[in-house]
Design a protein around this motif. Structure first.
Motif, PDB file in Angstrom:
ATOM      1  N   UNK A  90       0.858  -1.179   0.000  1.00  0.00           N
ATOM      2  CA  UNK A  90       0.000   0.000   0.000  1.00  0.00           C
ATOM      3  C   UNK A  90       0.897   1.234   0.000  1.00  0.00           C
ATOM      4  N   UNK A  91       0.738   2.059  -1.021  1.00  0.00           N
ATOM      5  CA  UNK A  91       1.507   3.288  -1.165  1.00  0.00           C
ATOM      6  C   UNK A  91       0.487   4.407  -1.342  1.00  0.00           C
ATOM      7  N   UNK A  92       0.458   5.343  -0.415  1.00  0.00           N
ATOM      8  CA  UNK A  92      -0.534   6.416  -0.497  1.00  0.00           C
ATOM      9  C   UNK A  92      -1.774   6.121   0.325  1.00  0.00           C
ATOM     10  N   UNK A  93      -1.753   5.039   1.048  1.00  0.00           N
ATOM     11  CA  UNK A  93      -2.851   4.681   1.944  1.00  0.00           C
ATOM     12  C   UNK A  93      -2.263   3.897   3.094  1.00  0.00           C
ATOM     13  N   UNK A  94      -2.667   4.137   4.294  1.00  0.00           N
ATOM     14  CA  UNK A  94      -3.670   5.103   4.750  1.00  0.00           C
ATOM     15  C   UNK A  94      -3.133   6.533   4.781  1.00  0.00           C
ATOM     16  N   UNK A  95      -4.021   7.488   4.532  1.00  0.00           N
ATOM     17  CA  UNK A  95      -3.645   8.910   4.534  1.00  0.00           C
ATOM     18  C   UNK A  95      -3.997   9.599   5.849  1.00  0.00           C
ATOM     19  N   UNK A  96      -4.855   8.964   6.641  1.00  0.00           N
ATOM     20  CA  UNK A  96      -5.265   9.551   7.920  1.00  0.00           C
ATOM     21  C   UNK A  96      -5.235   8.468   8.995  1.00  0.00           C
ATOM     22  N   UNK A  97      -5.224   8.896  10.249  1.00  0.00           N
ATOM     23  CA  UNK A  97      -5.242   7.939  11.359  1.00  0.00           C
ATOM     24  C   UNK A  97      -6.541   7.127  11.321  1.00  0.00           C
ATOM     25  N   UNK A  98      -7.656   7.776  10.975  1.00  0.00           N
ATOM     26  CA  UNK A  98      -8.935   7.049  10.889  1.00  0.00           C
ATOM     27  C   UNK A  98      -8.836   5.921   9.855  1.00  0.00           C
ATOM     28  N   UNK A  99      -8.182   6.181   8.724  1.00  0.00           N
ATOM     29  CA  UNK A  99      -8.002   5.143   7.711  1.00  0.00           C
ATOM     30  C   UNK A  99      -7.086   4.036   8.227  1.00  0.00           C
ATOM     31  N   UNK A 100      -6.033   4.412   8.966  1.00  0.00           N
ATOM     32  CA  UNK A 100      -5.113   3.413   9.521  1.00  0.00           C
ATOM     33  C   UNK A 100      -5.843   2.507  10.504  1.00  0.00           C
ATOM     34  N   UNK A 101      -6.660   3.110  11.359  1.00  0.00           N
ATOM     35  CA  UNK A 101      -7.425   2.321  12.325  1.00  0.00           C
ATOM     36  C   UNK A 101      -8.403   1.386  11.617  1.00  0.00           C
ATOM     37  N   UNK A 102      -9.065   1.891  10.572  1.00  0.00           N
ATOM     38  CA  UNK A 102     -10.010   1.070   9.815  1.00  0.00           C
ATOM     39  C   UNK A 102      -9.282  -0.080   9.113  1.00  0.00           C
ATOM     40  N   UNK A 103      -8.092   0.200   8.586  1.00  0.00           N
ATOM     41  CA  UNK A 103      -7.309  -0.848   7.929  1.00  0.00           C
ATOM     42  C   UNK A 103      -6.899  -1.928   8.932  1.00  0.00           C
ATOM     43  N   UNK A 104      -6.490  -1.518  10.130  1.00  0.00           N
ATOM     44  CA  UNK A 104      -6.122  -2.479  11.169  1.00  0.00           C
ATOM     45  C   UNK A 104      -7.308  -3.406  11.475  1.00  0.00           C
ATOM     46  N   UNK A 105      -8.504  -2.826  11.626  1.00  0.00           N
ATOM     47  CA  UNK A 105      -9.710  -3.627  11.898  1.00  0.00           C
ATOM     48  C   UNK A 105     -10.033  -4.561  10.733  1.00  0.00           C
ATOM     49  N   UNK A 106      -9.912  -4.032   9.510  1.00  0.00           N
ATOM     50  CA  UNK A 106     -10.195  -4.834   8.318  1.00  0.00           C
ATOM     51  C   UNK A 106      -9.272  -6.052   8.250  1.00  0.00           C
ATOM     52  N   UNK A 107      -7.975  -5.825   8.413  1.00  0.00           N
ATOM     53  CA  UNK A 107      -7.020  -6.924   8.331  1.00  0.00           C
ATOM     54  C   UNK A 107      -7.252  -7.938   9.450  1.00  0.00           C
ATOM     55  N   UNK A 108      -7.550  -7.445  10.639  1.00  0.00           N
ATOM     56  CA  UNK A 108      -7.819  -8.350  11.760  1.00  0.00           C
ATOM     57  C   UNK A 108      -9.041  -9.220  11.457  1.00  0.00           C
ATOM     58  N   UNK A 109     -10.080  -8.609  10.897  1.00  0.00           N
ATOM     59  CA  UNK A 109     -11.299  -9.348  10.553  1.00  0.00           C
ATOM     60  C   UNK A 109     -11.025 -10.428   9.505  1.00  0.00           C
ATOM     61  N   UNK A 110     -10.026 -10.191   8.658  1.00  0.00           N
ATOM     62  CA  UNK A 110      -9.665 -11.157   7.620  1.00  0.00           C
ATOM     63  C   UNK A 110      -8.584 -12.125   8.099  1.00  0.00           C
ATOM     64  N   UNK A 111      -8.169 -11.963   9.359  1.00  0.00           N
ATOM     65  CA  UNK A 111      -7.139 -12.841   9.905  1.00  0.00           C
ATOM     66  C   UNK A 111      -5.762 -12.598   9.311  1.00  0.00           C
ATOM     67  N   UNK A 112      -5.506 -11.351   8.936  1.00  0.00           N
ATOM     68  CA  UNK A 112      -4.225 -10.999   8.318  1.00  0.00           C
ATOM     69  C   UNK A 112      -3.541  -9.921   9.148  1.00  0.00           C
ATOM     70  N   UNK A 113      -2.223  -9.942   9.122  1.00  0.00           N
ATOM     71  CA  UNK A 113      -1.430  -8.914   9.784  1.00  0.00           C
ATOM     72  C   UNK A 113      -0.589  -8.196   8.742  1.00  0.00           C
ATOM     73  N   UNK A 114      -0.142  -7.001   9.099  1.00  0.00           N
ATOM     74  CA  UNK A 114       0.831  -6.312   8.266  1.00  0.00           C
ATOM     75  C   UNK A 114       2.202  -6.932   8.522  1.00  0.00           C
ATOM     76  N   UNK A 115       2.970  -7.110   7.461  1.00  0.00           N
ATOM     77  CA  UNK A 115       4.342  -7.589   7.619  1.00  0.00           C
ATOM     78  C   UNK A 115       5.237  -6.454   8.076  1.00  0.00           C
ATOM     79  N   UNK A 116       4.988  -5.251   7.535  1.00  0.00           N
ATOM     80  CA  UNK A 116       5.809  -4.096   7.897  1.00  0.00           C
ATOM     81  C   UNK A 116       5.115  -2.804   7.487  1.00  0.00           C
TER      82      UNK A 116
END
Length: 193
Positions: free
Chosen positions: A83-109
């Motif tokens: 992901x390049x250019x996203x998330x652009x805001x803390x709200x987007x980062x928080x939403x992405x964290x929830x989305x990945x958790x719901x899908x059982x995925x983590x960020x590698x870095x």
């Protein structure tokens, strides 16, 4: 491998994303490209985005997250994505964290390219001069005034995303002022762990 590259405009995210994409065989995901593809495909979320875009509004975080949710389930993202250019805001980062958790995925870095604003401005001015000298057309956002506005907007809206990821212990940094190949080596070293 699921990556987020952070850094201001001109930091080299696009250059490094292309190298990572080639090395790891994972796609670079651009929210703009994803929005246009969803609209073209006529997906339910794409139709929502189309209506907002046609009315001249900004696409909401909810719609962007929905498009990302659909996109990361595509077969070419099975091994990961950048992901390049996203998330652009803390709200987007928080939403992405929830989305990945719901899908059982983590960020590698989550990696931030650290750069000096003054040097970035010089880079953009040089890029514009070189483009003109080569007979090319300078990007509209590669003039010093437009770039300063983009940089100010980055510091106001997007820089806090780094603090969010730092706060949850996921942020790593590289020296984005180093030569391109050295930045690539730093990224490779971080990703090898």
């Amino acid at each position: 491998m699921r990556l987020i590259l952070l850094g201001p405009p001109g930091a080299g995210k696009g250059t490094q994303s292309a190298r990572l994409e080639q090395k790891y065989g994972i796609p670079q995901l651009s929210t703009g490209d994803m929005l246009r593809a969803a609209v073209k495909a006529g997906t339910p979320i794409g139709l929502q985005a189309k209506a907002v875009m046609e009315s001249g509004g900004l696409v909401s975080d909810e719609i962007v997250i929905g498009i990302i949710a659909d996109r990361i389930d595509a077969p070419d993202c099975a091994k990961g994505f950048i992901l390049d250019g996203f998330p652009r805001t803390v709200a987007q980062a928080e939403a992405l964290t929830k989305l990945l958790k719901a899908k059982g995925k983590d960020l590698s870095a989550v990696i931030e390219l650290l750069v000096d604003d003054g040097v970035l401005l010089s880079r953009i001015e040089n890029r514009a001069r070189e483009t003109l000298a080569a007979g090319g057309t300078v990007r509209a956002d590669d003039n010093p005034d437009a770039f300063k506005k983009r940089l100010a907007q980055y510091h106001q809206q997007t820089a806090p995303v780094s603090d969010y990821y730092k706060g949850i212990g996921e942020l790593r940094t590289v020296d984005g002022m180093a030569p391109i190949d050295e930045v690539t080596k730093q990224l490779d070293a971080l990703l090898a762990h």
